[in-house]
Motif scaffolding. Structure first.
Motif, PDB file in Angstrom:
ATOM      1  N   VAL A   1       0.836  -1.206   0.000  1.00  0.00           N
ATOM      2  CA  VAL A   1       0.000   0.000   0.000  1.00  0.00           C
ATOM      3  C   VAL A   1       0.867   1.250   0.000  1.00  0.00           C
ATOM      4  N   GLY A   2       0.479   2.211  -0.847  1.00  0.00           N
ATOM      5  CA  GLY A   2       1.182   3.481  -0.909  1.00  0.00           C
ATOM      6  C   GLY A   2       0.440   4.565  -0.153  1.00  0.00           C
ATOM      7  N   SER A   3       0.570   5.791  -0.623  1.00  0.00           N
ATOM      8  CA  SER A   3       0.011   6.949   0.091  1.00  0.00           C
ATOM      9  C   SER A   3      -1.500   7.060  -0.053  1.00  0.00           C
ATOM     10  N   TYR A   4      -2.040   6.494  -1.133  1.00  0.00           N
ATOM     11  CA  TYR A   4      -3.479   6.629  -1.396  1.00  0.00           C
ATOM     12  C   TYR A   4      -4.067   5.259  -1.719  1.00  0.00           C
TER      13      TYR A   4
ATOM     14  N   PHE B   1      -9.061   7.551  -0.945  1.00  0.00           N
ATOM     15  CA  PHE B   1      -8.760   7.710   0.477  1.00  0.00           C
ATOM     16  C   PHE B   1      -7.270   8.001   0.641  1.00  0.00           C
ATOM     17  N   ARG B   2      -6.942   8.865   1.577  1.00  0.00           N
ATOM     18  CA  ARG B   2      -5.546   9.066   1.958  1.00  0.00           C
ATOM     19  C   ARG B   2      -5.216   8.105   3.087  1.00  0.00           C
ATOM     20  N   VAL B   3      -4.138   7.371   2.944  1.00  0.00           N
ATOM     21  CA  VAL B   3      -3.733   6.426   3.982  1.00  0.00           C
ATOM     22  C   VAL B   3      -3.000   7.197   5.081  1.00  0.00           C
ATOM     23  N   VAL B   4      -3.582   7.229   6.274  1.00  0.00           N
ATOM     24  CA  VAL B   4      -3.033   7.974   7.398  1.00  0.00           C
ATOM     25  C   VAL B   4      -2.028   7.136   8.175  1.00  0.00           C
ATOM     26  N   ASP B   5      -2.380   5.865   8.397  1.00  0.00           N
ATOM     27  CA  ASP B   5      -1.519   5.019   9.232  1.00  0.00           C
ATOM     28  C   ASP B   5      -1.963   3.573   9.044  1.00  0.00           C
TER      29      ASP B   5
ATOM     30  N   ARG C   1     -11.252  10.026   3.808  1.00  0.00           N
ATOM     31  CA  ARG C   1     -11.862  10.194   2.491  1.00  0.00           C
ATOM     32  C   ARG C   1     -11.340  11.438   1.812  1.00  0.00           C
ATOM     33  N   LEU C   2     -11.097  11.335   0.518  1.00  0.00           N
ATOM     34  CA  LEU C   2     -10.654  12.494  -0.256  1.00  0.00           C
ATOM     35  C   LEU C   2     -11.856  13.322  -0.688  1.00  0.00           C
TER      36      LEU C   2
END
Length: 384
Positions: free
Chosen positions: A264-267, A314-318, A383-384
Motif C-alpha cells: 500500500v502506498g500513500s493513497y 482515500f488518503r492512507v493515514v496510518d 476520504r478524499l
C-alpha cells in the motif's frame, strides 16, 4: 388499477380530481381528503387518483420533475429504468446512428420517453393493456410522439430501420431472478436479437461468459449504485466490456491488461462497482499510475493523488493492528468513539466488530480492513 379506471383518470373529470389531490395532499389528512372527494367523485376514481399522486411522489427519484405529469403502477415504477440511465443509453444509440426504435415490452414507457427525446422515432409493444395505455399516456403527457401497441413482443415484426430495445422481466413468482434462464422473454430469443441491431438491459450480475460473442457489455452505475448491464448488439459494439459511471458519463474499457502488485502506498482507491463488474480494475490502476495491493482484491493503491469519478479515494493515514484487541487499543489511544469499518476480502462483520469494541471518545475514524498480498491489514484512512 384496471383499464377502465385509468381511462377515467384521463378525462376532464379525472384530471380535475388529480389536480385537487395534488393541491390538497399534505394539507388535509389522507382519510379526510378521501372522504371529502368521494362525495363528488366516484370512489374508485378517488382511490386511483390518490394512488397516482403517491406514486408520482415516489417516482421523482427516478424521473425528476417529469414524474408530476406521468402515470404509474406500483410494480411498473419499481421495474422502470432511471431516467438518467435511459437517457445515457438513448443518447449513445442516437450517436451510433439510430433513427427509430421499437421497445419490446415497454412497460410504462420510461425508455420510450428517453429515446424520443434523443430524436428517435419510437414504437412500444406491451402485453399488459394497462401498462400499454399508461405508456401511451406518458408520451402524450410529456409532449412526445410515439405509438404504443398492446401485443406480444416476441411476435412483433421489427422494421428495417428500427433498433430493437428489450428489457426482459427479471422477476418470477418467487421474486427477483438472477439467472438468464428465468428471464421473460426467454434469454435465447434475446441472444438472437443481439446478433443484429438490438440493445438489451439485463441484470448487473450478468456473468462475463453469458455475454454473446461479438456483443458489448456495458455495466452502468448511477450515483455510486450499480444498476444494470446494457448489452449492445454486434453492429453497435465498440468493446468487449465497458464500465460507465453516471452522472458524469465517464467510461472505461476492459482490455485484460495485467496490473502490478505491491504494498500500500500513500493513497487507496475503491473502484466503482461498474468498474469491478466490467473487470476493468487493472485498467483503472494503470490510469491512476497505481497498482493492486492484492491481485485478488478490488482495491488500487498509488502514491499519486488523482481524483476520478471511477473510484472513491482515500488518503492512507496510518496502519493499525489487524487483530481485534490491539486494534481496539490503538483506537482508544486516538480517542476514537465513532468508527466506520470498510472491509473487502476478509472474514469479519464490521457492525459486530464495532459493537464488540465498545469504543468511547470524541473522535471519528474510518478503517479499511482488507488483504494485502494475502495478509490481513487494517488501514486508517481519510476520504478524499
Amino acid at each position: 388499477m384496471d383499464l377502465e379506471t385509468f381511462g377515467q383518470l384521463l378525462t376532464t373529470q379525472g384530471q380535475s380530481l388529480l389536480a385537487e389531490v395534488a393541491a390538497r395532499a399534505g394539507i388535509e389528512s389522507d382519510l379526510g381528503l378521501g372522504t371529502r372527494l368521494r362525495k363528488t367523485y366516484p370512489p374508485g376514481l378517488v382511490a386511483a387518483a390518490v394512488t397516482q399522486n403517491h406514486l408520482r411522489g415516489k417516482a421523482v427519484a427516478k424521473f425528476g420533475p417529469d414524474a408530476a405529469r406521468m402515470y404509474f403502477t406500483h410494480d411498473a415504477l419499481e421495474q422502470s429504468t432511471r431516467m438518467s440511465v435511459a437517457t445515457h443509453r438513448a443518447t449513445r444509440l442516437a450517436a451510433h446512428g439510430g433513427t427509430a426504435a421499437v421497445d419490446l415490452g415497454c412497460g410504462i414507457g420510461g425508455d420510450l420517453v428517453a429515446l424520443a427525446r434523443a430524436g428517435l422515432r419510437v414504437r412500444g409493444v406491451e402485453l399488459d393493456p394497462v401498462r400499454a395505455a399508461i405508456a401511451s399516456a406518458n408520451l402524450t403527457a410529456l409532449g412526445l410522439e410515439g405509438e404504443v401497441l398492446c401485443g406480444d413482443a416476441t411476435a412483433t415484426t421489427i422494421g428495417a430501420d428500427e433498433v430493437a430495445f428489450i428489457d426482459p422481466a427479471r422477476r418470477d413468482a418467487r421474486g427477483r431472478t438472477f439467472s438468464t434462464a428465468d428471464l421473460q422473454p426467454p434469454w435465447e430469443w434475446v441472444r438472437q436479437l443481439l446478433a443484429g441491431r438490438a440493445v438489451a438491459k439485463v441484470m448487473p450480475g450478468l456473468a462475463h461468459d453469458a455475454v454473446p460473442e461479438g456483443v458489448e457489455a456495458e455495466w452502468v452505475s448511477d450515483g455510486g449504485n450499480l444498476v444494470e448491464a446494457c448489452l449492445w448488439g454486434a453492429p453497435f459494439a465498440t468493446a468487449g466490456r465497458r464500465a460507465t459511471v453516471l452522472p458524469s458519463g465517464r467510461t472505461l474499457v476492459a482490455r485484460g491488461e495485467p496490473a502490478a502488485v505491491a504494498d500500500v502506498g500513500s493513497y487507496l482507491y475503491e473502484p466503482d462497482d461498474a468498474v469491478i463488474r466490467a473487470g476493468a480494475v487493472s485498467e483503472l490502476a494503470t490510469m491512476l499510475g497505481g497498482w493492486l495491493p492484492d491481485p485478488h482484491i478490488a482495491y488500487i493503491s498509488s502514491d499519486r493523488l488523482d481524483p476520478t469519478e471511477l473510484a472513491r479515494g482515500f488518503r492512507v493515514v496510518d496502519e493499525l493492528p489487524f487483530r481485534e484487541k490491539p486494534l481496539k487499543a490503538a483506537l482508544q489511544v486516538r480517542r476514537v468513539g465513532t468508527l466506520t469499518i470498510k472491509k473487502r476480502g476478509v472474514d469479519i462483520v464490521p457492525e459486530e466488530l464495532v459493537r464488540r469494541m465498545k469504543l468511547k471518545g470524541p473522535n471519528q475514524a474510518l478503517v479499511v480492513m482488507t488483504r494485502v498480498q494475502g495478509q490481513g491489514r487494517a488501514l486508517l484512512v481519510e476520504r478524499l
